[in-house]
Design an enzyme around this catalytic site. Structure first.
Site, PDB file in Angstrom:
ATOM      1  N   ASP A 101       0.855  -1.195   0.000  1.00 15.78           N
ATOM      2  CA  ASP A 101       0.000   0.000   0.000  1.00 15.78           C
ATOM      3  C   ASP A 101       0.887   1.240   0.000  1.00 15.78           C
ATOM      4  O   ASP A 101       1.980   1.240   0.544  1.00 15.78           O
ATOM      5  CB  ASP A 101      -0.905   0.010   1.237  1.00 15.78           C
ATOM      6  CG  ASP A 101      -2.004   1.074   1.143  1.00 15.78           C
ATOM      7  OD1 ASP A 101      -3.141   0.717   0.809  1.00 15.78           O
ATOM      8  OD2 ASP A 101      -1.703   2.259   1.382  1.00 15.78           O
ATOM      9  N   ARG A 129     -14.337   2.387   8.715  1.00 13.09           N
ATOM     10  CA  ARG A 129     -14.465   1.049   8.111  1.00 13.09           C
ATOM     11  C   ARG A 129     -13.160   0.269   7.990  1.00 13.09           C
ATOM     12  O   ARG A 129     -13.185  -0.924   7.708  1.00 13.09           O
ATOM     13  CB  ARG A 129     -15.102   1.167   6.721  1.00 13.09           C
ATOM     14  CG  ARG A 129     -14.207   1.881   5.735  1.00 13.09           C
ATOM     15  CD  ARG A 129     -14.939   2.402   4.539  1.00 13.09           C
ATOM     16  NE  ARG A 129     -14.010   3.107   3.661  1.00 13.09           N
ATOM     17  CZ  ARG A 129     -13.500   4.300   3.910  1.00 13.09           C
ATOM     18  NH1 ARG A 129     -13.815   4.964   4.996  1.00 13.09           N
ATOM     19  NH2 ARG A 129     -12.657   4.859   3.061  1.00 13.09           N
ATOM     20  N   LYS A 167      -0.200   2.764   6.196  1.00 12.68           N
ATOM     21  CA  LYS A 167      -1.188   1.707   6.418  1.00 12.68           C
ATOM     22  C   LYS A 167      -0.560   0.332   6.568  1.00 12.68           C
ATOM     23  O   LYS A 167      -0.978  -0.463   7.404  1.00 12.68           O
ATOM     24  CB  LYS A 167      -2.212   1.707   5.282  1.00 12.68           C
ATOM     25  CG  LYS A 167      -3.131   2.904   5.351  1.00 12.68           C
ATOM     26  CD  LYS A 167      -4.174   2.874   4.247  1.00 12.68           C
ATOM     27  CE  LYS A 167      -5.176   4.002   4.465  1.00 12.68           C
ATOM     28  NZ  LYS A 167      -6.229   4.008   3.412  1.00 12.68           N
ATOM     29  N   ASP A 172      -8.060   0.745  -5.205  1.00 13.18           N
ATOM     30  CA  ASP A 172      -9.184   1.648  -5.415  1.00 13.18           C
ATOM     31  C   ASP A 172      -9.192   2.228  -6.821  1.00 13.18           C
ATOM     32  O   ASP A 172      -9.815   3.249  -7.066  1.00 13.18           O
ATOM     33  CB  ASP A 172      -9.150   2.781  -4.366  1.00 13.18           C
ATOM     34  CG  ASP A 172      -7.852   3.561  -4.422  1.00 13.18           C
ATOM     35  OD1 ASP A 172      -7.005   3.256  -5.303  1.00 13.18           O
ATOM     36  OD2 ASP A 172      -7.679   4.475  -3.601  1.00 13.18           O
ATOM     37  N   ASN A 173      -8.466   1.606  -7.749  1.00 12.40           N
ATOM     38  CA  ASN A 173      -8.440   2.202  -9.096  1.00 12.40           C
ATOM     39  C   ASN A 173      -8.196   1.148 -10.171  1.00 12.40           C
ATOM     40  O   ASN A 173      -7.595   0.101  -9.906  1.00 12.40           O
ATOM     41  CB  ASN A 173      -7.362   3.293  -9.163  1.00 12.40           C
ATOM     42  CG  ASN A 173      -5.976   2.715  -9.013  1.00 12.40           C
ATOM     43  OD1 ASN A 173      -5.380   2.252  -9.984  1.00 12.40           O
ATOM     44  ND2 ASN A 173      -5.463   2.692  -7.791  1.00 12.40           N
ATOM     45  N   CYS A 215     -10.321 -12.643 -18.513  1.00  9.66           N
ATOM     46  CA  CYS A 215      -9.538 -11.796 -17.606  1.00  9.66           C
ATOM     47  C   CYS A 215     -10.187 -10.405 -17.573  1.00  9.66           C
ATOM     48  O   CYS A 215     -11.157 -10.145 -18.277  1.00  9.66           O
ATOM     49  CB  CYS A 215      -8.079 -11.743 -18.035  1.00  9.66           C
ATOM     50  SG  CYS A 215      -7.732 -10.708 -19.468  1.00  9.66           S
ATOM     51  N   CYS A 233     -16.710   6.994  -9.132  1.00 12.37           N
ATOM     52  CA  CYS A 233     -15.770   7.545  -8.175  1.00 12.37           C
ATOM     53  C   CYS A 233     -16.347   7.468  -6.765  1.00 12.37           C
ATOM     54  O   CYS A 233     -17.533   7.282  -6.568  1.00 12.37           O
ATOM     55  CB  CYS A 233     -15.469   8.976  -8.566  1.00 12.37           C
ATOM     56  SG  CYS A 233     -13.902   9.526  -7.981  1.00 12.37           S
TER      57      CYS A 233
END
Lengths: 341, 67
Positions: free
Chosen positions: A57, A68, A83, A127-128, A168, A183
């Site tokens: 990360d 969360r 993180k 996240d992307n 894939c 987003c």
């Protein structure tokens, strides 16, 4: 005593048993991204007794994560703890037997190629889609299964990609409009995260214990708030001429050595990453900064943070920089060149 | 015309002929999604050809980025 009893409930679960437990303990899982999905899946896998877990990360803990991202505390926010470091500390307290390899880095082609050949399975907790497409191609190249997972609001989606079997991500993405994904401006509730992770980790346990016939094979999606659950049979989307999983050209691994920038979704932040060959000297940089009068200067062993005008700048050991307070790449670059590079 | 989208009944009053029209009606046009129409996955280029008829069942799955 603790060791004998520790995994007894999981061993009693028939498809796993003693043999499956041994497989789990000899396995190595890579989790890419240690936000909400990564916090939850790493905790489940550590508790399940996975032998080695690599966490990757690029970010540090912020206040809005605490709602969360279950491994982090208020102290981590205060110290801007990366993180992967905060996660490792917590996970090691949960299970000291699991080896945790914490990598504070942006998951790029180079970083992934260095680790994916060593692991049994990869969990996508990013996240992307830029990173997911790189994961897709690296996993195809080294014939490693990976599990796509994503969530926003009360909606989640997951799919297990098996090289040479399932379509894939590149096959699938070719058949849907490419205007980018939703987003993170609509927020999220934590049960959504847990449900995606429940699917991802169950698939991992099936793979690690050789129960491949039990794999879902379907694209699974749900909306907890709307009480909807969808499962799509997507085998027909496998593209016979896919450059990633059939022709093995891996278009997403093309490396460009120039400066890389990315606007981080929903965060009013630009990330800047120097090219491959640029050497960055963190200590020299730190010395240089100390001669300047900066507001809210903070340093820990992993990063430096300071403010300049309406922007907050965070520089990591390897020179990777986050400029908070803008979505404008040009504006962010200007600040980067002025202070970092 | 009545159809079912993600398990829920939906009554369409407007004139909707194709899946493309339906996505427009649901404000999902150009979103990253996959449509299953009566248990068959549609490719993107089929959206403006596939006809919507009474009783059709749709599953619509979005690709989202967050994590």
């Amino acid at each position: 005593m603790l060791v004998d009893n520790r995994y007894s409930r999981q061993i009693l679960f028939d498809p796993i048993g003693e043999k499956g437990q041994e497989c789990i303990q000899n396995s190595h899982v890579l989790i890419i991204g240690v936000g909400a999905l990564g916090s939850s899946s790493s905790e489940m896998l550590v508790r399940a007794g996975v032998g080695t877990i690599t966490l990757m990360d690029r970010d540090y803990v912020e206040e809005s994560n605490l709602q969360r991202q279950q491994l982090f505390t208020e102290a981590d926010v205060e110290n801007k703890t990366p993180k992967v470091i905060a996660a490792k500390n917590r996970l090691q307290k949960i299970n000291s037997q699991t080896k945790i390899d914490a990598q504070l880095t942006d998951a790029g082609v180079e970083e992934l190629e260095a680790i994916v050949p060593d692991v049994d399975v990869v969990i996508d907790a990013t996240d992307n889609f830029d990173t997911r497409l790189i994961i897709n191609d690296v996993c195809q190249k080294y014939h490693t299964p990976w599990i796509y997972g994503a969530c926003v609001a009360s909606y989640g989606v997951t799919f297990t990609v098996l090289p040479d079997e399932t379509p894939c991500l590149q096959c699938i993405m070719d058949h849907i409009p490419s205007d980018g994904a939703t987003c993170d401006t609509v927020g999220i509730i934590s049960p959504t995260v847990q449900k995606v992770v429940a699917h991802q980790v169950t698939e991992v346990l099936k793979l690690l214990t050789g129960n491949t016939e039990a794999l879902s094979g379907k694209l699974v999606a749900f909306d907890l708030w709307k009480n909807q659950q969808m499962e799509l049979e997507v085998a027909s989307l496998k593209d016979d001429s896919c450059p990633s999983c059939v022709k093995k050209i891996y278009p997403n691994l093309d490396y460009q050595s120039q400066l890389k920038t990315a606007v981080l979704c929903g965060r009013n932040t630009v990330q800047i990453r120097a090219g491959k060959h640029r050497n960055f000297h963190f200590d020299d940089f730190k010395m240089h900064l100390k001669q300047t009068n900066l507001i809210n200067y903070l340093e820990n062993p992993y990063l430096i943070s300071f403010e300049i005008n309406e922007f907050r700048v965070v520089v990591f050991h390897d020179g990777r920089t986050l400029i908070h307070g803008t979505k404008n790449i040009q504006e962010a670059k200007k600040i980067y060149y002025r202070f970092v590079g | 015309m009545g159809i079912i989208v993600n398990g829920e009944s939906l009554e369409l009053n407007q004139r909707i002929e194709t899946v493309e029209d339906l996505l427009g009606h649901l404000q999902l046009k150009k979103k990253s999604l996959i449509v299953e129409h009566n248990q068959t996955i549609l490719k993107m280029e089929q959206h403006d050809k596939a006809k919507v008829t009474e009783g059709d069942r749709f599953e619509i799955v979005h690709f989202v980025g967050g994590g």
